[in-house]
Motif scaffolding. Structure first.
Motif, PDB file in Angstrom:
ATOM      1  N   ALA A  86       0.774  -1.311   0.040  1.00  0.00           N
ATOM      2  CA  ALA A  86      -0.055  -0.154   0.106  1.00  0.00           C
ATOM      3  C   ALA A  86       0.595   0.851   0.174  1.00  0.00           C
ATOM      4  N   MET A  87       1.867   1.401   1.071  1.00  0.00           N
ATOM      5  CA  MET A  87       2.643   2.166   1.022  1.00  0.00           C
ATOM      6  C   MET A  87       3.859   2.312  -0.127  1.00  0.00           C
ATOM      7  N   ALA A  88       4.004   1.631  -0.602  1.00  0.00           N
ATOM      8  CA  ALA A  88       4.553   2.008  -2.641  1.00  0.00           C
ATOM      9  C   ALA A  88       3.813   2.174  -3.834  1.00  0.00           C
ATOM     10  N   SER A  89       2.203   2.084  -3.647  1.00  0.00           N
ATOM     11  CA  SER A  89       1.680   2.767  -4.304  1.00  0.00           C
ATOM     12  C   SER A  89       0.785   3.527  -3.884  1.00  0.00           C
ATOM     13  N   TYR A  90       0.923   4.261  -3.031  1.00  0.00           N
ATOM     14  CA  TYR A  90       0.795   5.010  -2.605  1.00  0.00           C
ATOM     15  C   TYR A  90       1.861   6.049  -3.071  1.00  0.00           C
ATOM     16  N   GLU A  91       2.967   5.558  -3.377  1.00  0.00           N
ATOM     17  CA  GLU A  91       4.168   6.500  -3.412  1.00  0.00           C
ATOM     18  C   GLU A  91       4.415   6.804  -4.769  1.00  0.00           C
ATOM     19  N   ARG A  92       3.926   5.840  -5.449  1.00  0.00           N
ATOM     20  CA  ARG A  92       4.158   5.522  -6.970  1.00  0.00           C
ATOM     21  C   ARG A  92       2.876   6.573  -7.139  1.00  0.00           C
ATOM     22  N   GLY A  93       1.620   6.790  -6.956  1.00  0.00           N
ATOM     23  CA  GLY A  93       0.270   7.308  -6.957  1.00  0.00           C
ATOM     24  C   GLY A  93       1.072   8.990  -6.627  1.00  0.00           C
ATOM     25  N   MET A  94       1.297   9.325  -6.013  1.00  0.00           N
ATOM     26  CA  MET A  94       1.698  10.412  -5.366  1.00  0.00           C
ATOM     27  C   MET A  94       2.776  10.904  -6.866  1.00  0.00           C
ATOM     28  N   GLU A  95       3.772  10.073  -6.630  1.00  0.00           N
ATOM     29  CA  GLU A  95       5.231  10.091  -8.085  1.00  0.00           C
ATOM     30  C   GLU A  95       4.008  10.713  -9.512  1.00  0.00           C
ATOM     31  N   ARG A  96       3.176   9.912  -9.729  1.00  0.00           N
ATOM     32  CA  ARG A  96       2.797  10.201 -11.275  1.00  0.00           C
ATOM     33  C   ARG A  96       1.237  11.388 -10.610  1.00  0.00           C
ATOM     34  N   ALA A  97       1.129  11.486 -10.111  1.00  0.00           N
ATOM     35  CA  ALA A  97       0.020  13.003  -9.773  1.00  0.00           C
ATOM     36  C   ALA A  97       0.661  14.309  -9.851  1.00  0.00           C
ATOM     37  N   GLN A  98       2.433  14.691  -8.679  1.00  0.00           N
ATOM     38  CA  GLN A  98       2.748  15.509  -8.974  1.00  0.00           C
ATOM     39  C   GLN A  98       4.159  15.559 -11.149  1.00  0.00           C
ATOM     40  N   LEU A 116      -0.411   6.010   7.008  1.00  0.00           N
ATOM     41  CA  LEU A 116      -0.517   4.734   6.713  1.00  0.00           C
ATOM     42  C   LEU A 116       1.358   4.261   7.889  1.00  0.00           C
ATOM     43  N   ARG A 117       2.166   5.668   8.098  1.00  0.00           N
ATOM     44  CA  ARG A 117       4.004   5.297   8.034  1.00  0.00           C
ATOM     45  C   ARG A 117       3.568   4.970   9.530  1.00  0.00           C
ATOM     46  N   ALA A 118       2.879   5.493  10.440  1.00  0.00           N
ATOM     47  CA  ALA A 118       2.842   4.981  11.900  1.00  0.00           C
ATOM     48  C   ALA A 118       2.791   3.713  11.928  1.00  0.00           C
ATOM     49  N   ARG A 119       2.278   2.963  11.269  1.00  0.00           N
ATOM     50  CA  ARG A 119       1.170   1.507  11.136  1.00  0.00           C
ATOM     51  C   ARG A 119       2.792   0.430  10.461  1.00  0.00           C
ATOM     52  N   VAL A 120       3.495   0.829   9.674  1.00  0.00           N
ATOM     53  CA  VAL A 120       4.035   0.153   8.600  1.00  0.00           C
ATOM     54  C   VAL A 120       5.732  -0.660   8.902  1.00  0.00           C
ATOM     55  N   PRO A 121       5.488  -1.579   8.984  1.00  0.00           N
ATOM     56  CA  PRO A 121       6.900  -1.688   9.613  1.00  0.00           C
ATOM     57  C   PRO A 121       8.599  -1.654   8.974  1.00  0.00           C
ATOM     58  N   THR A 122       9.326  -1.744   9.308  1.00  0.00           N
ATOM     59  CA  THR A 122      10.935  -1.044   8.352  1.00  0.00           C
ATOM     60  C   THR A 122      11.950  -2.245   8.829  1.00  0.00           C
ATOM     61  N   VAL A 123      12.726  -2.052   8.044  1.00  0.00           N
ATOM     62  CA  VAL A 123      13.715  -3.109   8.398  1.00  0.00           C
ATOM     63  C   VAL A 123      15.219  -1.862   7.607  1.00  0.00           C
ATOM     64  N   VAL A 124      16.178  -1.371   8.107  1.00  0.00           N
ATOM     65  CA  VAL A 124      16.962  -1.059   7.437  1.00  0.00           C
ATOM     66  C   VAL A 124      18.622  -2.121   8.467  1.00  0.00           C
ATOM     67  N   VAL A 125      19.081  -2.964   6.957  1.00  0.00           N
ATOM     68  CA  VAL A 125      19.893  -3.725   7.493  1.00  0.00           C
ATOM     69  C   VAL A 125      21.547  -3.066   6.707  1.00  0.00           C
ATOM     70  N   THR A 126      22.596  -3.181   8.011  1.00  0.00           N
ATOM     71  CA  THR A 126      23.525  -2.909   7.785  1.00  0.00           C
ATOM     72  C   THR A 126      24.681  -4.088   8.536  1.00  0.00           C
ATOM     73  N   VAL A 127      25.510  -3.481   7.384  1.00  0.00           N
ATOM     74  CA  VAL A 127      26.964  -4.940   8.641  1.00  0.00           C
ATOM     75  C   VAL A 127      28.195  -4.302   8.927  1.00  0.00           C
ATOM     76  N   TYR A 150       9.802  -1.274   3.499  1.00  0.00           N
ATOM     77  CA  TYR A 150       9.037  -1.263   4.113  1.00  0.00           C
ATOM     78  C   TYR A 150       8.597  -2.947   4.460  1.00  0.00           C
ATOM     79  N   LEU A 151       8.208  -3.184   5.183  1.00  0.00           N
ATOM     80  CA  LEU A 151       7.397  -4.533   5.127  1.00  0.00           C
ATOM     81  C   LEU A 151       5.751  -4.672   5.683  1.00  0.00           C
TER      82      LEU A 151
END
Length: 155
Positions: A86-98, A116-127, A150-151
């Motif tokens: 959903a977040m990816a779709s919203y981002e893509r929709g916003m990019e296309r609208a802009q 939606l942002r506060a409800r979407v789990p995220t991960v950042v992988v570092t080594v 986003y996950l």
């Protein structure tokens, strides 16, 4: 997506699919097919048949991509618990609208993303140490190191 946003999104999609051609112009078969797929997706969403709604909105997008259709798909994905999608779709929709200078649609997309942002789990992988052949994947898809991803909630 709340009832008011759903009504606004439906109206925006209908307007986007209607086009601005002359009344005497021949109807575009792809636009007609996109309208039909949208109508079927809208009806399925009203019946709470979300998998069918998502499939129909994707079909409409494949025929005539509009920011409004992408946002409707995002709303269905959100209802299905597919928050990363959903977040990816919203981002893509916003990019296309802009890109199309559709400020009202971009505003709706921004609002959906913020809600939606506060409800979407995220991960950042570092080594700690770089390895020459290191490849990181998540669900068999490549994952960029140091980038927030986003996950969807789940196991």
């Amino acid at each position: 997506m709340g009832p008011r946003r759903c009504v606004v999104a439906s109206a925006l999609v209908a307007l986007a699919l209607s086009g601005s051609g002359s009344a005497l112009a021949q109807p575009d078969p792809q636009v007609a097919a996109a309208k039909q797929a949208f109508k079927e997706g809208d009806e399925a969403e009203k019946k709470r048949d979300l998998p069918t709604a998502a499939a129909k909105f994707k079909e409409a997008i494949s025929l005539k991509e509009t920011p409004q259709l992408i946002l409707r798909l995002g709303g269905v994905q959100e209802k299905m618990g597919l928050l990363a999608q959903a977040m990816a779709s919203y981002e893509r929709g916003m990019e296309r609208a802009q890109a199309a200078n559709l400020n009202a649609v971009a505003k709706v997309a921004r609002e959906q993303m913020e809600a939606l942002r506060a409800r979407v789990p995220t991960v950042v992988v570092t080594v700690a140490k770089a390895y020459p052949d290191l490849a990181v994947t998540l669900d068999d898809k490549p994952l960029s190191l140091g980038t927030q991803t986003y996950l969807d909630p789940g196991d």
